[in-house]
Design a protein around this motif. Structure first.
Motif, PDB file in Angstrom:
ATOM      1  N   GLY A 145      25.247  -0.717  -7.769  1.00 21.13           N
ATOM      2  CA  GLY A 145      25.616   0.693  -7.801  1.00 21.13           C
ATOM      3  C   GLY A 145      24.814   1.473  -8.825  1.00 21.13           C
ATOM      4  N   GLU A 146      25.001   2.779  -8.814  1.00 26.33           N
ATOM      5  CA  GLU A 146      24.228   3.631  -9.730  1.00 26.33           C
ATOM      6  C   GLU A 146      24.526   3.319 -11.190  1.00 26.33           C
ATOM      7  OE1 GLU A 146      24.856   7.679  -8.804  1.00 26.33           O
ATOM      8  OE2 GLU A 146      23.997   7.566  -6.777  1.00 26.33           O
ATOM      9  N   ASP A 147      25.775   3.023 -11.499  1.00 30.81           N
ATOM     10  CA  ASP A 147      26.154   2.789 -12.899  1.00 30.81           C
ATOM     11  C   ASP A 147      26.115   1.308 -13.281  1.00 30.81           C
ATOM     12  OD1 ASP A 147      26.641   5.503 -13.126  1.00 30.81           O
ATOM     13  OD2 ASP A 147      28.753   5.299 -12.515  1.00 30.81           O
ATOM     14  N   GLU A 148      25.811   0.438 -12.350  1.00 24.83           N
ATOM     15  CA  GLU A 148      25.777  -0.993 -12.652  1.00 24.83           C
ATOM     16  C   GLU A 148      24.466  -1.354 -13.345  1.00 24.83           C
ATOM     17  OE1 GLU A 148      26.475  -3.366  -9.236  1.00 24.83           O
ATOM     18  OE2 GLU A 148      28.377  -2.407  -8.743  1.00 24.83           O
ATOM     19  N   PRO A 149      24.527  -2.260 -14.329  1.00 27.52           N
ATOM     20  CA  PRO A 149      23.298  -2.661 -15.031  1.00 27.52           C
ATOM     21  C   PRO A 149      22.429  -3.547 -14.143  1.00 27.52           C
ATOM     22  CG  PRO A 149      25.155  -3.977 -15.787  1.00 27.52           C
ATOM     23  CD  PRO A 149      25.724  -2.943 -14.858  1.00 27.52           C
ATOM     24  N   ARG A 150      21.202  -3.746 -14.552  1.00 29.01           N
ATOM     25  CA  ARG A 150      20.314  -4.653 -13.835  1.00 29.01           C
ATOM     26  C   ARG A 150      20.845  -6.084 -13.943  1.00 29.01           C
ATOM     27  NH1 ARG A 150      14.679  -3.730 -16.564  1.00 29.01           N
ATOM     28  NH2 ARG A 150      16.064  -3.839 -18.374  1.00 29.01           N
ATOM     29  N   LEU A 151      20.523  -6.867 -12.936  1.00 29.97           N
ATOM     30  CA  LEU A 151      21.044  -8.242 -12.912  1.00 29.97           C
ATOM     31  C   LEU A 151      20.441  -9.078 -14.026  1.00 29.97           C
ATOM     32  CD1 LEU A 151      22.791 -10.371 -11.447  1.00 29.97           C
ATOM     33  CD2 LEU A 151      20.798 -10.904 -10.039  1.00 29.97           C
ATOM     34  N   LEU A 152      19.139  -8.929 -14.266  1.00 24.08           N
ATOM     35  CA  LEU A 152      18.453  -9.737 -15.278  1.00 24.08           C
ATOM     36  C   LEU A 152      17.865  -8.829 -16.349  1.00 24.08           C
ATOM     37  CD1 LEU A 152      16.547 -12.303 -13.011  1.00 24.08           C
ATOM     38  CD2 LEU A 152      18.719 -12.618 -14.202  1.00 24.08           C
ATOM     39  N   THR A 153      18.109  -9.198 -17.606  1.00 24.38           N
ATOM     40  CA  THR A 153      17.598  -8.442 -18.747  1.00 24.38           C
ATOM     41  C   THR A 153      16.873  -9.396 -19.693  1.00 24.38           C
ATOM     42  OG1 THR A 153      19.593  -8.769 -20.085  1.00 24.38           O
ATOM     43  CG2 THR A 153      19.571  -6.875 -18.571  1.00 24.38           C
ATOM     44  N   ASP A 154      16.279  -8.825 -20.732  1.00 23.00           N
ATOM     45  CA  ASP A 154      15.593  -9.648 -21.737  1.00 23.00           C
ATOM     46  C   ASP A 154      16.574 -10.568 -22.458  1.00 23.00           C
ATOM     47  OD1 ASP A 154      13.195  -8.480 -21.077  1.00 23.00           O
ATOM     48  OD2 ASP A 154      13.253  -7.002 -22.716  1.00 23.00           O
ATOM     49  N   ASP A 155      17.813 -10.122 -22.598  1.00 21.38           N
ATOM     50  CA  ASP A 155      18.815 -10.968 -23.256  1.00 21.38           C
ATOM     51  C   ASP A 155      19.079 -12.242 -22.445  1.00 21.38           C
ATOM     52  OD1 ASP A 155      19.072  -9.163 -25.306  1.00 21.38           O
ATOM     53  OD2 ASP A 155      20.810  -8.138 -24.441  1.00 21.38           O
ATOM     54  N   HIS A 156      19.113 -12.101 -21.139  1.00 19.21           N
ATOM     55  CA  HIS A 156      19.299 -13.282 -20.291  1.00 19.21           C
ATOM     56  C   HIS A 156      18.201 -14.310 -20.549  1.00 19.21           C
ATOM     57  CE1 HIS A 156      21.805 -10.489 -17.769  1.00 19.21           C
ATOM     58  NE2 HIS A 156      22.528 -11.594 -17.653  1.00 19.21           N
ATOM     59  N   TRP A 157      16.974 -13.841 -20.607  1.00 17.47           N
ATOM     60  CA  TRP A 157      15.853 -14.766 -20.770  1.00 17.47           C
ATOM     61  C   TRP A 157      15.800 -15.333 -22.181  1.00 17.47           C
ATOM     62  CZ3 TRP A 157      14.405 -16.579 -16.498  1.00 17.47           C
ATOM     63  CH2 TRP A 157      14.333 -15.797 -15.345  1.00 17.47           C
ATOM     64  N   ALA A 158      16.234 -14.574 -23.179  1.00 14.46           N
ATOM     65  CA  ALA A 158      16.270 -15.099 -24.551  1.00 14.46           C
ATOM     66  C   ALA A 158      17.258 -16.251 -24.652  1.00 14.46           C
ATOM     67  CB  ALA A 158      16.636 -13.978 -25.531  1.00 14.46           C
ATOM     68  N   VAL A 159      18.429 -16.080 -24.032  1.00 12.29           N
ATOM     69  CA  VAL A 159      19.433 -17.152 -24.031  1.00 12.29           C
ATOM     70  C   VAL A 159      18.921 -18.345 -23.219  1.00 12.29           C
ATOM     71  CG1 VAL A 159      21.738 -17.796 -23.260  1.00 12.29           C
ATOM     72  CG2 VAL A 159      21.378 -15.586 -24.386  1.00 12.29           C
ATOM     73  N   ALA A 160      18.307 -18.063 -22.075  1.00 18.23           N
ATOM     74  CA  ALA A 160      17.792 -19.143 -21.227  1.00 18.23           C
ATOM     75  C   ALA A 160      16.711 -19.948 -21.946  1.00 18.23           C
ATOM     76  CB  ALA A 160      17.234 -18.563 -19.924  1.00 18.23           C
ATOM     77  N   ALA A 161      15.846 -19.252 -22.683  1.00 17.23           N
ATOM     78  CA  ALA A 161      14.792 -19.954 -23.422  1.00 17.23           C
ATOM     79  C   ALA A 161      15.386 -20.847 -24.501  1.00 17.23           C
ATOM     80  CB  ALA A 161      13.829 -18.937 -24.036  1.00 17.23           C
TER      81      ALA A 161
END
Length: 372
Positions: free
Chosen positions: A292-308
């Motif tokens: 939706g318009e107000d929903e955030p993106r599914l993947l962010t830099d925070d996701h990848w920082a935690v994944a790394a």
């Protein structure tokens, strides 16, 4: 037609039906082919036109008899080999085939007369009843009797099921001959050889249990990444579009698999394949994933920082599993080395906010099996 022997001599090659039948048995066993392959018109045509015009088809019944004969001959040779072997270490596991039937495999590891490490599957028994300790012990004992190895067993490595512990308790009196021999030569070992060395718990299985306990705590951090991989893989058109996108940005295309509970190290491997593509993968998913318009993106830099961070933490356990899964080199000398590395790894990560609860749970599993 000429044939060259190992000493360089040349002789006339002759077609042998017996050799052809034996090699067909080997081909069927190695490639898991149906028994009727030797009677197939397509196979016969291929051999006659491409290799040997004198080839004659071999029926499934003949092949079945040949397989039994060939197996019996190999088993008899192996029994003769074991006469000159001082001791064997066993590994055993229960698994299911495509027909949903359970089999108990028994593998013997030993040093041959040329001081080379060998392993041979000596038991492959159907276990169509309860996987109780008594039933496991009965089949393992029968295999050892067949090969005359009851008095030569040094250790048995199993996974950590309670039924395996009961099976060893049942087998221990039967396998005491080797223990008695060693203790008579080295009295100081009395009481230790039978209790410490006989039953070995699979180190790779223990490491897997530790990692699974960790993933139970941190799996929610990776849910969005899993959702993205699932979204990509759920449509062949999306996979094709991602491939075209990678080619357009001059990146080598590849596919990504989801991690699964039943596959060891699958979460580590999923992250290993994804992280080099994180930028391109994020752009493609965020551009195509519905929101939706107000929903955030599914993947962010925070996701990848935690994944790394999680990937970095899991890497040592993957390396330890690969090293201890070795077949044609001794893994026992590596055990203590990797146990110490894992302890040091815990000390490095136990103070971080992200992985502190993870390390606590993994330590519990470590101490449960390796405290002594």
């Amino acid at each position: 037609m000429l044939s060259f022997s190992s000493d360089g001599c040349v002789r006339q090659w002759e077609y042998s039906v017996d050799v052809a039948r034996t090699q067909l048995c080997r081909r069927i066993a190695r490639l898991d082919l149906p028994l009727c392959v030797g009677a197939s018109p397509a196979f016969e045509e291929y051999i006659r036109l491409a290799h040997n015009s004198r080839f004659t088809s071999i029926s499934a019944q003949t092949t079945s008899r040949d397989l039994v004969k060939y197996h019996t001959g190999l088993r008899d040779k192996l029994i003769e080999t074991f006469v000159g072997v001082s001791f064997v270490a066993l590994t055993s596991y229960i698994w299911s085939d495509n027909a949903k039937e359970d089999y108990l495999s028994v593998v013997a590891h030993y040093v041959n007369l040329d001081w080379q490490l060998e392993k041979r599957i000596i038991g492959f028994r159907l276990i169509d009843e309860s996987h109780s300790g008594d039933n496991i012990a009965e089949r393992v004992s029968a295999v050892l009797d067949d090969y005359g190895l009851t008095a030569k067993v040094f250790s048995v490595t199993l996974d950590n099921a309670s039924s395996n512990t009961k099976a060893i308790a049942t087998l221990a009196p039967e396998l005491s001959s080797y223990v008695v021999t060693v203790e008579s030569l080295a009295p100081r070992l009395s009481g230790y050889v039978g209790t410490l060395f006989l039953h070995q718990r699979c180190a790779c299985h223990i490491i897997n249990l530790m990692v699974k306990s960790a993933l139970d705590v941190i799996k929610h951090y990776l849910e969005d990444i899993r959702s993205a991989v699932y979204f990509l893989n759920s449509s062949n058109q999306r996979i094709a579009n991602f491939k075209r996108y990678c080619i357009a940005v001059d990146v080598r295309p590849r596919k990504f698999g989801l991690d699964m509970d039943v596959r060891w190290n699958s979460t580590y491997l999923m992250l290993k394949h994804l992280l080099p593509y994180k930028n391109n993968f994020s752009v493609f998913i965020n551009s195509n994933y519905p929101r939706g318009e107000d929903e955030p993106r599914l993947l962010t830099d925070d996701h990848w920082a935690v994944a790394a961070r999680i990937f970095e933490f899991l890497e040592l356990f993957y390396d330890a599993t690969v090293a201890l899964f070795g077949v044609y080199y001794p893994t026992s000398p590596l055990m203590l080395h990797h146990m110490v590395l894992i302890c040091k790894h815990f000390n490095c990560y136990e103070n971080g906010a992200l992985l502190r609860p993870v390390v606590t749970r993994m330590k519990d599993v470590y101490i449960k099996y390796w405290k002594d």
